[in-house]
Write a protein that holds these residues in place. Sequence first.
Motif: not given
Length: 120
Positions: A22-24, A44-48, A99-100
């Motif tokens: 995830r970007p800032s 965390g993460n993102v789903r793009v 994501a998740p």
Amino acid sequence: MPGGGFVRLPGGSVVVALTLPRPSAEGAVKGGITGDVAGGIEGGNVRVLVHAVNRARALTRLRNLGLRAVYLRGNAEPPTPDEITAVLHHPDGLLWRSAPDRAAELWHPIRALLGVTGRS
């Protein structure tokens, strides 16, 4: 390490799905899923998801938005049928969500993640 994959559609275009950090929160806008900053302070993460003519063009679209270190290596996590439907029905062809996956979270336009206010 980010994962991703792609699916070639019958018309010849592709849908690319990437899981990225995830970007800032600096460039994000208000109105995320919890009413907080959509860029997320928690990380965390993102789903793009990206819909484009080919894989190279899909990655170029993300790089032009400021996500410079975006690469697609392999096809370990291709987009699901639900993800393909979501990106095909969005006018920009660029979507993201955490994501998740959170069951209640909807797909957001890429502007909400990156804080893009308009085209230059």
